[in-house]
Design a protein around this motif. Structure first.
Motif, short mmCIF file in Angstrom:
data_model
loop_
_atom_site.label_atom_id
_atom_site.label_comp_id
_atom_site.label_asym_id
_atom_site.label_seq_id
_atom_site.Cartn_x
_atom_site.Cartn_y
_atom_site.Cartn_z
N PHE A 28 0.84 -1.19 0.00
CA PHE A 28 0.00 0.00 0.00
C PHE A 28 0.88 1.24 0.00
CE2 PHE A 28 0.85 0.89 4.43
CZ PHE A 28 1.03 -0.36 5.00
N PHE A 29 0.30 2.36 -0.45
CA PHE A 29 1.02 3.63 -0.47
C PHE A 29 0.72 4.46 0.76
CE2 PHE A 29 2.87 2.94 -4.44
CZ PHE A 29 1.92 2.53 -5.37
N ASN A 30 -0.56 4.45 1.17
CA ASN A 30 -0.96 5.28 2.30
C ASN A 30 -2.05 4.59 3.11
OD1 ASN A 30 0.47 7.84 2.30
ND2 ASN A 30 -0.55 8.24 0.35
N LEU A 31 -2.07 4.89 4.40
CA LEU A 31 -3.16 4.48 5.27
C LEU A 31 -3.97 5.72 5.62
CD1 LEU A 31 -1.24 2.05 7.64
CD2 LEU A 31 -2.63 1.47 5.64
N TYR A 32 -5.23 5.69 5.37
CA TYR A 32 -6.07 6.83 5.66
C TYR A 32 -6.68 6.67 7.05
CZ TYR A 32 -5.36 7.93 0.74
OH TYR A 32 -4.80 8.22 -0.47
N ALA A 33 -7.98 6.65 7.15
CA ALA A 33 -8.60 6.50 8.47
C ALA A 33 -8.30 5.12 9.04
CB ALA A 33 -10.10 6.69 8.37
N MET A 34 -8.02 5.10 10.34
CA MET A 34 -7.78 3.85 11.05
C MET A 34 -8.73 3.82 12.24
SD MET A 34 -3.61 3.93 10.97
CE MET A 34 -3.33 2.15 11.06
N GLY A 35 -9.18 2.65 12.62
CA GLY A 35 -10.15 2.62 13.71
C GLY A 35 -10.29 1.27 14.38
N TRP A 36 -11.07 1.31 15.43
CA TRP A 36 -11.38 0.10 16.19
C TRP A 36 -12.89 -0.05 16.29
CZ3 TRP A 36 -7.76 -3.34 17.71
CH2 TRP A 36 -6.43 -2.91 17.71
N TYR A 100 -4.77 3.02 0.67
CA TYR A 100 -4.58 3.24 -0.77
C TYR A 100 -3.51 2.25 -1.21
CZ TYR A 100 -3.70 5.69 -5.17
OH TYR A 100 -3.56 6.01 -6.49
N GLY A 101 -3.97 1.22 -1.91
CA GLY A 101 -3.10 0.11 -2.20
C GLY A 101 -2.24 0.29 -3.43
N SER A 102 -1.38 -0.69 -3.65
CA SER A 102 -0.49 -0.67 -4.80
C SER A 102 -1.24 -0.88 -6.11
CB SER A 102 0.61 -1.72 -4.64
OG SER A 102 0.03 -3.00 -4.45
N ASP A 103 -2.52 -1.23 -6.00
CA ASP A 103 -3.38 -1.33 -7.19
C ASP A 103 -4.05 0.00 -7.50
OD1 ASP A 103 -6.26 -2.97 -5.60
OD2 ASP A 103 -5.08 -1.20 -5.08
N TYR A 104 -3.64 1.06 -6.78
CA TYR A 104 -4.15 2.43 -6.99
C TYR A 104 -5.64 2.54 -6.67
CZ TYR A 104 0.32 2.73 -9.30
OH TYR A 104 1.65 2.66 -9.57
N ARG A 105 -6.08 1.73 -5.72
CA ARG A 105 -7.45 1.78 -5.25
C ARG A 105 -7.46 1.92 -3.74
NH1 ARG A 105 -10.51 -3.11 -8.60
NH2 ARG A 105 -10.10 -2.31 -10.69
N THR A 106 -8.50 2.57 -3.21
CA THR A 106 -8.69 2.67 -1.77
C THR A 106 -9.71 1.62 -1.34
OG1 THR A 106 -8.20 5.03 -1.75
CG2 THR A 106 -9.39 4.14 0.13
N ALA A 107 -9.39 0.88 -0.32
CA ALA A 107 -10.28 -0.17 0.16
C ALA A 107 -10.19 -0.27 1.68
CB ALA A 107 -9.91 -1.51 -0.47
N ASP A 108 -11.22 -0.87 2.25
CA ASP A 108 -11.28 -1.11 3.69
C ASP A 108 -10.74 -2.50 4.00
OD1 ASP A 108 -14.19 0.45 5.28
OD2 ASP A 108 -12.18 1.17 4.82
N TYR A 109 -9.99 -2.59 5.08
CA TYR A 109 -9.45 -3.88 5.51
C TYR A 109 -9.76 -4.10 6.99
CZ TYR A 109 -6.91 -3.69 1.13
OH TYR A 109 -6.61 -3.60 -0.19
N TRP A 110 -9.93 -5.37 7.35
CA TRP A 110 -10.25 -5.74 8.73
C TRP A 110 -9.23 -6.74 9.26
CZ3 TRP A 110 -14.22 -3.61 11.50
CH2 TRP A 110 -15.17 -2.89 10.78
N GLY A 111 -8.93 -6.61 10.55
CA GLY A 111 -8.15 -7.63 11.21
C GLY A 111 -9.05 -8.77 11.66
N LEU A 112 -8.44 -9.80 12.23
CA LEU A 112 -9.18 -10.97 12.66
C LEU A 112 -9.80 -10.79 14.05
CD1 LEU A 112 -6.83 -13.81 11.42
CD2 LEU A 112 -8.88 -12.90 10.32
N GLY A 113 -9.37 -9.78 14.76
CA GLY A 113 -9.96 -9.49 16.06
C GLY A 113 -9.13 -9.99 17.22
N THR A 114 -9.29 -9.31 18.36
CA THR A 114 -8.65 -9.72 19.59
C THR A 114 -9.67 -9.63 20.72
OG1 THR A 114 -6.72 -9.36 21.04
CG2 THR A 114 -7.74 -7.40 20.10
N GLN A 115 -9.71 -10.65 21.56
CA GLN A 115 -10.72 -10.73 22.61
C GLN A 115 -10.32 -9.88 23.81
OE1 GLN A 115 -13.78 -12.59 22.77
NE2 GLN A 115 -14.04 -11.35 24.62
#
Length: 120
Positions: A28-36, A100-115
């Motif tokens: 990826f090139f950039n990370l935009y909004a990050m959250g929990w 903003y990924g190396s495919d020149y698209r912005t997408a949302d990604y999720w982690g697997l979670g932590t309890q």
């Protein structure tokens, strides 16, 4: 593709503290909004906190004054400092990142979670 790995969850007594971390890796090139977000058993996933690139933070009313979100762009990592934890904070906590990924698209990604379990 962006991979997110959360850490820092566990069992804590009411009134205790935990610090969650989420590290992003991949192409990826950039990370935009990050959250929990969090999801308790039998309930929908809900927003806990978000932070933009310019460090503007937003919180769910239920965690304001107790949780603090921060980010380290040099480490591609977002943190959630949780204080004065309550039993109702018990949930699986998920990291979410807009990248903003190396495919020149912005997408949302999720982690697997932590309890996170708050119990005496």
């Amino acid at each position: 593709q962006v991979q997110l790995v959360e850490s820092g969850g566990g069992l804590v007594q009411p009134g205790g503290s935990l610090r969650l971390s989420c590290a992003a890796s991949g192409s990826f090139f950039n990370l935009y909004a990050m959250g929990w977000y969090r999801q308790a058993p039998g309930k929908q996933r809900t927003l806990v906190a978000t932070i933009t690139r310019d460090r503007t933070a937003d919180y769910a009313d239920s965690v304001k004054g107790r949780f603090t979100i921060s980010r380290d762009d040099a480490r591609n990592t977002v943190y959630l400092q949780m204080k004065n934890l309550k039993p109702e904070d018990t949930a699986v906590y998920y990291c979410n990142v807009a990248a903003y990924g190396s495919d020149y698209r912005t997408a949302d990604y999720w982690g697997l979670g932590t309890q996170v379990t708050v119990s005496s």
